[in-house]
Design a protein around this motif. Sequence first.
Motif, PDB file in Angstrom:
ATOM      1  N   UNK A 202      27.948  41.786  46.874  1.00 61.35           N
ATOM      2  CA  UNK A 202      27.670  40.539  46.155  1.00 61.35           C
ATOM      3  C   UNK A 202      28.561  40.404  44.926  1.00 61.35           C
ATOM      4  N   UNK A 203      28.769  41.509  44.230  1.00 64.69           N
ATOM      5  CA  UNK A 203      29.645  41.495  43.062  1.00 64.69           C
ATOM      6  C   UNK A 203      31.076  41.130  43.469  1.00 64.69           C
ATOM      7  N   UNK A 204      31.541  41.710  44.567  1.00 65.69           N
ATOM      8  CA  UNK A 204      32.894  41.402  45.051  1.00 65.69           C
ATOM      9  C   UNK A 204      32.965  39.943  45.504  1.00 65.69           C
ATOM     10  N   UNK A 205      31.898  39.464  46.131  1.00 66.23           N
ATOM     11  CA  UNK A 205      31.875  38.065  46.570  1.00 66.23           C
ATOM     12  C   UNK A 205      31.983  37.133  45.374  1.00 66.23           C
ATOM     13  N   UNK A 206      31.234  37.415  44.314  1.00 65.09           N
ATOM     14  CA  UNK A 206      31.314  36.574  43.112  1.00 65.09           C
ATOM     15  C   UNK A 206      32.689  36.707  42.459  1.00 65.09           C
ATOM     16  N   UNK A 207      33.245  37.899  42.515  1.00 68.17           N
ATOM     17  CA  UNK A 207      34.583  38.115  41.969  1.00 68.17           C
ATOM     18  C   UNK A 207      35.627  37.300  42.727  1.00 68.17           C
ATOM     19  N   UNK A 208      35.550  37.319  44.055  1.00 68.21           N
ATOM     20  CA  UNK A 208      36.497  36.563  44.879  1.00 68.21           C
ATOM     21  C   UNK A 208      36.291  35.069  44.668  1.00 68.21           C
ATOM     22  N   UNK A 209      35.040  34.623  44.572  1.00 64.77           N
ATOM     23  CA  UNK A 209      34.759  33.211  44.320  1.00 64.77           C
ATOM     24  C   UNK A 209      35.347  32.778  42.985  1.00 64.77           C
ATOM     25  N   UNK A 210      35.159  33.617  41.982  1.00 67.53           N
ATOM     26  CA  UNK A 210      35.728  33.331  40.663  1.00 67.53           C
ATOM     27  C   UNK A 210      37.249  33.302  40.733  1.00 67.53           C
ATOM     28  N   UNK A 211      37.827  34.209  41.492  1.00 71.77           N
ATOM     29  CA  UNK A 211      39.274  34.257  41.665  1.00 71.77           C
ATOM     30  C   UNK A 211      39.781  32.989  42.343  1.00 71.77           C
TER      31      UNK A 211
ATOM     32  N   UNK B  57      46.325  42.226  38.712  1.00 70.43           N
ATOM     33  CA  UNK B  57      45.343  43.219  38.278  1.00 70.43           C
ATOM     34  C   UNK B  57      43.993  42.938  38.916  1.00 70.43           C
ATOM     35  N   UNK B  58      43.629  41.659  39.024  1.00 64.02           N
ATOM     36  CA  UNK B  58      42.364  41.309  39.652  1.00 64.02           C
ATOM     37  C   UNK B  58      42.354  41.708  41.123  1.00 64.02           C
ATOM     38  N   UNK B  59      43.455  41.457  41.812  1.00 69.30           N
ATOM     39  CA  UNK B  59      43.538  41.852  43.222  1.00 69.30           C
ATOM     40  C   UNK B  59      43.507  43.365  43.375  1.00 69.30           C
ATOM     41  N   UNK B  60      44.190  44.075  42.473  1.00 70.98           N
ATOM     42  CA  UNK B  60      44.193  45.539  42.517  1.00 70.98           C
ATOM     43  C   UNK B  60      42.776  46.064  42.303  1.00 70.98           C
ATOM     44  N   UNK B  61      42.039  45.459  41.357  1.00 71.84           N
ATOM     45  CA  UNK B  61      40.663  45.857  41.093  1.00 71.84           C
ATOM     46  C   UNK B  61      39.786  45.557  42.310  1.00 71.84           C
ATOM     47  N   UNK B  62      40.021  44.417  42.938  1.00 68.35           N
ATOM     48  CA  UNK B  62      39.280  44.043  44.139  1.00 68.35           C
ATOM     49  C   UNK B  62      39.514  45.053  45.255  1.00 68.35           C
ATOM     50  N   UNK B  63      40.764  45.429  45.478  1.00 65.59           N
ATOM     51  CA  UNK B  63      41.080  46.410  46.526  1.00 65.59           C
ATOM     52  C   UNK B  63      40.455  47.767  46.213  1.00 65.59           C
ATOM     53  N   UNK B  64      40.464  48.141  44.946  1.00 70.59           N
ATOM     54  CA  UNK B  64      39.872  49.417  44.555  1.00 70.59           C
ATOM     55  C   UNK B  64      38.372  49.421  44.844  1.00 70.59           C
TER      56      UNK B  64
END
Length: 171
Positions: free
Chosen positions: A71-80, A3-10
């Motif tokens: 930046x939000x996606x970067x923090x999301x990927x870092x958290x992931x 789900x996190x990856x799907x949200x990231x791709x979206x």
Amino acid sequence: MFELLRDFHRKMDEIIGRQERTLSMMASGQLTASGNAAGGQQASAGMIDTIRRHEVDAVLNHQREIVSLTNEIKSFVTDLHRKSGQQPSGHLDGIDMKSFVSEMRDGLEVVKRDLNAAMNKASEAKPCPIAPVQNCVSTTIFIVFAAIQLILTVGYLVYRDNRETKAKKFY
């Protein structure tokens, strides 16, 4: 994780779509502050139409939005990455995973063995004594009291209804 990856791709698709729309609008000269086409603001035949202040502001606002989303996606990927890095990969804080798993398996086997022994012991024990059944109230008395209660309830409802209809006649 999926789900996190799907949200990231979206979110990435959303950012790319906004960027493409902005670039296509800039290329066609249609970017204005209100988002309308600049067809009525075209220059005369010999002059080149330049970008206006409100168009520059709109492009800068879109650029800021893209940067904040990036930046939000970067923090999301870092958290992931941080969360995925916490998953065991063979050693967990100095503990060998193979020995840990074998210890857990041995513990489960001991619990299964103890449970089976307890079940066998319980089935070998003598059965529980059956208590004698005593009726406190006979069936006839129960039915009589239920009928009396039903008659009293219906009688009260009829009495209340009659009293309400008489009260309505006075008004």
